[in-house]
Motif scaffolding. Structure first.
Motif, PDB file in Angstrom:
ATOM      1  N   ALA A   3      52.689  -6.469  52.430  1.00 15.57           N
ATOM      2  CA  ALA A   3      53.874  -5.797  51.925  1.00 15.57           C
ATOM      3  C   ALA A   3      54.109  -6.166  50.479  1.00 15.57           C
ATOM      4  O   ALA A   3      54.540  -5.345  49.673  1.00 15.57           O
ATOM      5  N   LYS A   4      53.841  -7.382  50.143  1.00 10.60           N
ATOM      6  CA  LYS A   4      54.025  -7.837  48.770  1.00 10.60           C
ATOM      7  C   LYS A   4      53.039  -7.127  47.848  1.00 10.60           C
ATOM      8  O   LYS A   4      53.389  -6.726  46.754  1.00 10.60           O
ATOM      9  N   THR A   5      51.828  -6.974  48.291  1.00 12.67           N
ATOM     10  CA  THR A   5      50.806  -6.307  47.503  1.00 12.67           C
ATOM     11  C   THR A   5      51.160  -4.842  47.300  1.00 12.67           C
ATOM     12  O   THR A   5      51.015  -4.313  46.215  1.00 12.67           O
ATOM     13  N   SER A   6      51.649  -4.199  48.339  1.00 12.43           N
ATOM     14  CA  SER A   6      52.057  -2.802  48.223  1.00 12.43           C
ATOM     15  C   SER A   6      53.204  -2.663  47.233  1.00 12.43           C
ATOM     16  O   SER A   6      53.232  -1.738  46.418  1.00 12.43           O
ATOM     17  N   GLN A   7      54.133  -3.583  47.343  1.00 11.75           N
ATOM     18  CA  GLN A   7      55.275  -3.567  46.423  1.00 11.75           C
ATOM     19  C   GLN A   7      54.799  -3.791  44.987  1.00 11.75           C
ATOM     20  O   GLN A   7      55.258  -3.115  44.070  1.00 11.75           O
ATOM     21  N   ASP A   8      53.889  -4.729  44.793  1.00 13.48           N
ATOM     22  CA  ASP A   8      53.359  -5.004  43.452  1.00 13.48           C
ATOM     23  C   ASP A   8      52.608  -3.788  42.906  1.00 13.48           C
ATOM     24  O   ASP A   8      52.742  -3.421  41.737  1.00 13.48           O
ATOM     25  N   GLU A   9      51.832  -3.153  43.780  1.00 12.34           N
ATOM     26  CA  GLU A   9      51.092  -1.958  43.353  1.00 12.34           C
ATOM     27  C   GLU A   9      52.068  -0.836  43.000  1.00 12.34           C
ATOM     28  O   GLU A   9      51.865  -0.109  42.022  1.00 12.34           O
ATOM     29  N   TYR A  10      53.101  -0.686  43.800  1.00 19.06           N
ATOM     30  CA  TYR A  10      54.119   0.329  43.536  1.00 19.06           C
ATOM     31  C   TYR A  10      54.784   0.082  42.185  1.00 19.06           C
ATOM     32  O   TYR A  10      54.954   1.007  41.374  1.00 19.06           O
ATOM     33  N   GLU A  11      55.151  -1.165  41.927  1.00 24.10           N
ATOM     34  CA  GLU A  11      55.764  -1.515  40.639  1.00 24.10           C
ATOM     35  C   GLU A  11      54.788  -1.258  39.486  1.00 24.10           C
ATOM     36  O   GLU A  11      55.175  -0.779  38.425  1.00 24.10           O
ATOM     37  N   GLN A  12      53.517  -1.598  39.714  1.00 25.40           N
ATOM     38  CA  GLN A  12      52.506  -1.376  38.683  1.00 25.40           C
ATOM     39  C   GLN A  12      52.356   0.125  38.389  1.00 25.40           C
ATOM     40  O   GLN A  12      52.264   0.537  37.237  1.00 25.40           O
ATOM     41  N   VAL A  13      52.365   0.933  39.424  1.00 29.08           N
ATOM     42  CA  VAL A  13      52.268   2.392  39.253  1.00 29.08           C
ATOM     43  C   VAL A  13      53.488   2.911  38.494  1.00 29.08           C
ATOM     44  O   VAL A  13      53.373   3.752  37.597  1.00 29.08           O
ATOM     45  N   LYS A  14      54.674   2.379  38.853  1.00 33.48           N
ATOM     46  CA  LYS A  14      55.891   2.784  38.131  1.00 33.48           C
ATOM     47  C   LYS A  14      55.795   2.421  36.658  1.00 33.48           C
ATOM     48  O   LYS A  14      56.149   3.217  35.782  1.00 33.48           O
TER      49      LYS A  14
END
Length: 107
Positions: A3-14
């Motif tokens: 979940a943390k990785t997904s969140q980090d990837e989401y933030e990176q995409v943003k």
């Protein structure tokens, strides 16, 4: 952790999308400024060329007017010279021309 990785990837995409928006905005401003500069340059060039064309036309017109004026002056001088050479004949011709015009206008 996933979940943390997904969140980090989401933030990176943003962040990447925001950076992309900023880059597109900068590019748009740069292209706009470049086009404004080109348009200004073209406007100045057109203004300069049209002024040169106007000056050329004015010079040609003045030259043509001077030639016409000189031709008219020569014609007047020639007529005056012929009248001075034969004044009696000139008077008789003018009288006959007047009679002829009078007859034409009587119709």
């Amino acid at each position: 952790m996933a979940a943390k990785t997904s969140q980090d990837e989401y933030e990176q995409v943003k962040q990447d999308l925001q950076q992309l928006r900023d880059d597109v905005a900068k590019l748009t401003r740069a292209v706009t400024e470049s086009q404004k500069s080109n348009i200004s340059h073209l406007r100045d060039e057109i203004r300069r060329e049209s002024q040169e064309a106007l000056d050329q036309v004015r010079q040609k017109g003045d030259a043509a007017l001077n030639r016409a004026r000189d031709a008219g002056d020569r014609a007047v001088n020639e007529v005056e010279h012929r009248i001075e050479e034969r004044p009696f004949l000139s008077v008789v011709l003018m009288f006959l021309a007047g009679v002829l015009v009078g007859k034409l206008l009587d119709r």
